[in-house]
Design a protein around this motif. Sequence first.
Motif, mmCIF file in Angstrom:
data_model
loop_
_atom_site.group_PDB
_atom_site.id
_atom_site.type_symbol
_atom_site.label_atom_id
_atom_site.label_comp_id
_atom_site.label_asym_id
_atom_site.label_seq_id
_atom_site.Cartn_x
_atom_site.Cartn_y
_atom_site.Cartn_z
ATOM 1 N N LEU A 193 0.836 -1.436 -0.081
ATOM 2 C CA LEU A 193 0.010 -0.094 -0.147
ATOM 3 C C LEU A 193 0.870 1.347 0.034
ATOM 4 O O LEU A 193 0.444 2.245 -0.635
ATOM 5 C CB LEU A 193 -0.847 0.126 1.478
ATOM 6 C CG LEU A 193 -2.056 -1.276 1.299
ATOM 7 C CD1 LEU A 193 -2.926 -1.037 2.492
ATOM 8 C CD2 LEU A 193 -2.720 -1.255 -0.055
ATOM 9 N N THR A 194 2.034 1.218 0.869
ATOM 10 C CA THR A 194 2.982 2.365 0.586
ATOM 11 C C THR A 194 4.115 2.329 -0.035
ATOM 12 O O THR A 194 4.575 3.373 -0.539
ATOM 13 C CB THR A 194 3.322 2.575 2.141
ATOM 14 O OG1 THR A 194 4.236 1.512 2.614
ATOM 15 C CG2 THR A 194 2.079 2.859 2.910
ATOM 16 N N GLY A 195 4.465 1.132 -0.375
ATOM 17 C CA GLY A 195 5.786 0.922 -1.544
ATOM 18 C C GLY A 195 6.926 0.895 -0.541
ATOM 19 O O GLY A 195 8.286 0.793 -1.152
ATOM 20 N N GLU A 196 6.780 1.001 0.733
ATOM 21 C CA GLU A 196 8.054 1.118 1.539
ATOM 22 C C GLU A 196 8.436 -0.330 1.829
ATOM 23 O O GLU A 196 7.730 -1.484 1.669
ATOM 24 C CB GLU A 196 7.651 1.345 2.982
ATOM 25 C CG GLU A 196 7.317 3.141 2.988
ATOM 26 C CD GLU A 196 6.965 3.630 4.352
ATOM 27 O OE1 GLU A 196 7.622 4.654 4.680
ATOM 28 O OE2 GLU A 196 6.132 2.929 5.075
ATOM 29 N N HIS A 197 9.669 -0.481 2.158
ATOM 30 C CA HIS A 197 10.228 -1.966 2.083
ATOM 31 C C HIS A 197 11.402 -1.873 3.255
ATOM 32 O O HIS A 197 12.086 -0.955 3.494
ATOM 33 C CB HIS A 197 10.923 -2.731 0.824
ATOM 34 C CG HIS A 197 12.199 -1.833 0.598
ATOM 35 N ND1 HIS A 197 12.111 -0.873 -0.285
ATOM 36 C CD2 HIS A 197 13.326 -2.362 0.448
ATOM 37 C CE1 HIS A 197 13.411 -0.318 -0.642
ATOM 38 N NE2 HIS A 197 14.023 -1.405 0.118
ATOM 39 N N ASP A 198 11.509 -3.231 3.784
ATOM 40 C CA ASP A 198 12.770 -3.637 4.728
ATOM 41 C C ASP A 198 13.285 -4.746 3.936
ATOM 42 O O ASP A 198 12.992 -5.504 3.192
ATOM 43 C CB ASP A 198 12.375 -3.988 6.137
ATOM 44 C CG ASP A 198 11.611 -3.024 6.809
ATOM 45 O OD1 ASP A 198 11.942 -1.931 6.827
ATOM 46 O OD2 ASP A 198 10.690 -3.231 7.758
ATOM 47 N N ILE A 199 14.791 -4.520 4.078
ATOM 48 C CA ILE A 199 15.584 -5.377 3.599
ATOM 49 C C ILE A 199 15.815 -6.435 4.827
ATOM 50 O O ILE A 199 16.418 -6.152 5.845
ATOM 51 C CB ILE A 199 17.127 -5.200 2.887
ATOM 52 C CG1 ILE A 199 16.651 -4.275 1.672
ATOM 53 C CG2 ILE A 199 17.954 -6.260 2.617
ATOM 54 C CD1 ILE A 199 18.103 -3.584 1.177
#
Length: 675
Positions: free
Chosen positions: A522-528
């Motif tokens: 929904l936000t396009g944010e990500h964590d590796i």
Amino acid sequence: MSEFKLSGVLAFLSAKDIPGSNNFVPLNIEGALVPEEILCERNVKYYNQPIGIIVAETEKIANRAALLVKAKYKNVKKQPVFTIREVLDREPERVTVFIVYPARDRGLNVQRIMKGSNDIFDQYHYHMETQSCVTKPSEDGIDVVAATQWPDQVHVAISQVLNIEQSRINLTVPRLGGAYGAKLSRNCLIACACALTTYLTNRPCRFIMSMQANTRIIGKRNPCMVDYEVGVSDTGEVQYLEYHLYSDNGCIVGDPILLFGISAVKNCYDNRRWSYKLFNVTTDTASNTYARSPGELEAIAMTEHIMERISYELDRDPLEVRLKNLNPQYSDLAEIVAMLVEESEYNKRKEEVNAFNKLNRWKKRGLRVAMMSWPASTVMDFHVQLTVYHGDGSVVIRHGGIDMGQGINTKVAQTVAYVLQIPLHKVKIKPTEVSATPNTIITGGSRTTHAVCFGVTKCCQLLLDRLSTVRETLNDPTWELLIQTAYLRGINLQTSYRVTPNDEEIFRVPGAVVVEVELDILTGEHDISRVDILQDAGFSINPEIDIGQIEGAFMMATGYWTCEHLIYDKKTGELLTDRAWNYHVPLAKDIPIDFRVKLRPNSFNPVGVLGARTTTEPPMCLAVSVAFALRAAIVSSREETGYPRTEWFHLDGPFTLEKNVLKADVNLKEFCGCR
């Protein structure tokens, strides 16, 4: 001129004030292809091309006065071209063939044909110390302290610009505050401008570019585009590949970036069935330049892109497809991959990721791999000088390599201490100075550290040979006694050596990575979530430095694939993202939560200095796996929206927040539970 009304402004210098050549790329040095203007004389080639120099009492006054300069242009081009696709559509004459590599074989088991293209864009180097130089008059000419990776270019260029002998130019290069390739050829522009100011005003000059000027005037990583057609078997084995790689050099084909891409196109794969052409392209932007792993990153990434697409359309494991096409000669990489699969728990985590994705709609995970066989060239020509002081036996090294954070001075000092069998604190490395280490080529290509280590080893061996006759007459002497005795007997305690390509051989650096990400649809944010890297560093001279370099290179390229995005005005070519406020690099929370970097155990490079391999640039090529993992997460979401998981979607450039959301292409009905 209104800028002269400002108190503290001393002069305005233009191309007509240059006493010698208006060119900061002297053609009598190795690697120089074409001249490039310091200050524009007639035709402006790109937005923000330098046209003059404001000389003022302070940096603040100079910057303020520069804003007051009014320039009038005529015959302005109405439709400038800024991308490779625009050139191909509107000005194809600006495309030139660099090299053609024909296939030597062709498979017959073609079960699937895939056609496509991919664009990747430029990257700002983001070195903390911008382009800078300090000059001042001296008794015999001019003193220059330049932040350059290429002392010889600066030395020769200033001589030709000022029309004075090189012997009158005292050039010193201290440690740099970062460079990443931007200070190979581009710093010479600033150094020449600074030296010109001192020469004409007979005053010291400090020339430090602001970040905005640095981003606007200096070229970036070459944008690239690939067009390809590949035929494969049901198992993903390439039967034929037509591969066209285009490299955007900016306004002029200056730095030979594609030269480094030739041997990188094949990466680690069997390329007998591959036919590829490499093209140089010019656009109406600043002349692009070397950037960490220049040419190699782009070529390897494009090849990995094709392997990734094959795995998607055949619905096969991406690692399986890569191993199916692996060059059988690269058994070292096969061993690395096998070890990495086991240590990263690849197969187990693949099942865990699939299970997570089935249970979660708006958070998706992706697990992907990348492999590389990075070509290490033999770009080297360095003078090394070793001096021992008889009073206390301390050792001073001067060499032509430039320390810019890669740890060259630390490794050189370690090598000297090891060969001479003396304490490390006895060895000191002095800044590069052209009278002691003349005619030095670039510090780049990740070979400089080992080349200089080879040079100091030779210097140490020459010294030990001289000391051997003295040592035989003494009873197990201390280093200090040995040196003092040799001095009193008239033995020369200074040695030198010139390292050239004849001293070393080309080799390749294998490595592989497994990356897992978690994406908020929904936000396009990500964590590796986790990164496992296994790279062959040979018998590392300093494992801590090498692991740090691998981590840093991987994160720098992670920014390239996720958040670094340069935006230009489409009508004028003005760079709009020229500050930290709007050009985003990875920050603390972008670092992988679980970051595991390991050097291949029990490795030894038979053609490397002390058995080592290079580490500073190759990991840049592994970070494309982050983009692949994000794509996998997006595909998982698209599958729930109704797209086939084997349907390849097109995405150029970095996987930014916006692109992640848009490419997921969620149906609005899904938010209300409707289908």
